[in-house]
Design a protein around this motif. Structure first.
Motif, PDB file in Angstrom:
ATOM      1  N   HIS A   1      13.142   3.206  39.463  1.00 10.26           N
ATOM      2  CA  HIS A   1      13.722   2.722  40.718  1.00 10.26           C
ATOM      3  C   HIS A   1      13.583   1.217  40.922  1.00 10.26           C
ATOM      4  N   ILE A   2      12.945   0.527  40.013  1.00  7.63           N
ATOM      5  CA  ILE A   2      12.944  -0.940  40.083  1.00  7.63           C
ATOM      6  C   ILE A   2      14.368  -1.471  39.933  1.00  7.63           C
ATOM      7  N   HIS A   3      15.262  -0.659  39.346  1.00 10.50           N
ATOM      8  CA  HIS A   3      16.651  -1.069  39.126  1.00 10.50           C
ATOM      9  C   HIS A   3      17.574  -0.650  40.271  1.00 10.50           C
ATOM     10  N   HIS A   4      17.040   0.025  41.268  1.00 12.93           N
ATOM     11  CA  HIS A   4      17.860   0.442  42.411  1.00 12.93           C
ATOM     12  C   HIS A   4      18.257  -0.790  43.226  1.00 12.93           C
ATOM     13  N   PRO A   5      19.488  -0.836  43.758  1.00 12.17           N
ATOM     14  CA  PRO A   5      19.912  -2.001  44.552  1.00 12.17           C
ATOM     15  C   PRO A   5      18.966  -2.346  45.697  1.00 12.17           C
ATOM     16  N   PHE A   6      18.388  -1.340  46.332  1.00 12.49           N
ATOM     17  CA  PHE A   6      17.456  -1.620  47.428  1.00 12.49           C
ATOM     18  C   PHE A   6      16.230  -2.358  46.904  1.00 12.49           C
ATOM     19  N   HIS A   7      15.721  -1.922  45.761  1.00  9.72           N
ATOM     20  CA  HIS A   7      14.541  -2.569  45.180  1.00  9.72           C
ATOM     21  C   HIS A   7      14.874  -3.956  44.660  1.00  9.72           C
ATOM     22  N   ILE A   8      16.024  -4.096  44.063  1.00 11.16           N
ATOM     23  CA  ILE A   8      16.448  -5.421  43.589  1.00 11.16           C
ATOM     24  C   ILE A   8      16.520  -6.383  44.762  1.00 11.16           C
ATOM     25  N   ALA A   9      17.063  -5.915  45.879  1.00 16.98           N
ATOM     26  CA  ALA A   9      17.143  -6.751  47.073  1.00 16.98           C
ATOM     27  C   ALA A   9      15.756  -7.145  47.566  1.00 16.98           C
ATOM     28  N   MET A  10      14.833  -6.196  47.566  1.00 11.05           N
ATOM     29  CA  MET A  10      13.467  -6.505  48.016  1.00 11.05           C
ATOM     30  C   MET A  10      12.829  -7.575  47.147  1.00 11.05           C
TER      31      MET A  10
END
Length: 243
Positions: free
Chosen positions: A24-33
């Motif tokens: 989930h480091i590649h999830h858009p939400f995580h990328i945004a964070m």
């Protein structure tokens, strides 16, 4: 039909590690964070929802121990529960996460009451705990192998958040620093259990399915948060409340 040849331990480990592409480091939400693009409300929402995951980890680990007849495994695995629940005079991961919540501007009671936890997050985490309760302990232990990828995600937060979110109290980062060493220690034990137990190619493929199941849970949690806090469509947002 000819049975596929089992991977040797090195090949099998490579297959497990390759699952990091779905972390989930590649999830858009995580990328945004991790690139400074989240608002305070979005960070708060993530922290509040992940708290439900944090308090469920020791419950999951207790379920694994309850199903495991091997004393040596239990003696090792119990450290995971202690890491999160803590001991007298030794703050555990759950308390450290509450401190993170306070550092991002939440009140303790808002976190611990679970009133901010989204239904989809609750369902996802409960599915993980139920898997650990109902599955053979070796399969449940295998599901913990998302820890293979955890140090990177904790280090990324430590590297980027102080710059992008200077309003977060630095004391809140203790949890991430704590998990850097704990996750590396735990993954060696979980990985060895998996390499020792899943020997045939069919068993190894099953292990990959289990690891993908856990990756799906982590990704789905962020899907739910993205809809609620980025798209601003939390559950029932379009339904007019009735008095």
């Amino acid at each position: 039909m000819t049975e596929l040849t089992a991977w040797n331990p090195e090949e099998f480990e490579q297959q497990l590690r390759a699952k990091g592409a779905y972390y989930h480091i590649h999830h858009p939400f995580h990328i945004a964070m991790n690139t400074g693009k989240c608002t305070q409300k979005q960070i708060q929402g993530w922290v509040a929802n992940r708290f439900y995951y944090q308090i469920s980890i020791p419950v999951k680990d207790a379920a694994i121990m309850a199903n495991c007849p091997e004393r040596d495994v239990r003696r090792h695995w119990v450290q995971r529960i202690i890491d999160h629940d803590g001991l007298t005079g030794d703050e555990g991961g759950i308390e450290a996460w509450i401190r993170l919540g306070e550092a991002v501007g939440l009140k303790r009671e808002d976190i611990t009451s679970l009133k901010l936890v989204l239904p989809g997050v609750r369902f996802s985490v409960d599915a993980y705990v139920n898997f650990a309760r109902q599955s053979p302990w070796q399969e449940a232990a295998c599901s913990s192998l998302t820890e293979l990828f955890a140090p990177e995600i904790h280090q990324k937060r430590l590297d980027t958040w102080p710059e992008y979110y200077p309003w977060i109290d630095a004391e809140g980062y203790y949890y991430f620093r704590k998990r850097l060493t704990e996750a590396r220690r735990d993954v060696q034990h979980g990985l060895q259990i998996t390499l020792d137990h899943f020997k045939t190619r069919a068993q190894q493929e099953r292990a990959l399915e289990i690891l993908q199941f856990k990756l799906n849970i982590l990704w789905t949690m962020l899907d739910v948060m993205h809809v609620a806090y980025v798209d601003e469509m939390p559950p029932f947002f379009n339904i007019k409340a009735h008095d």
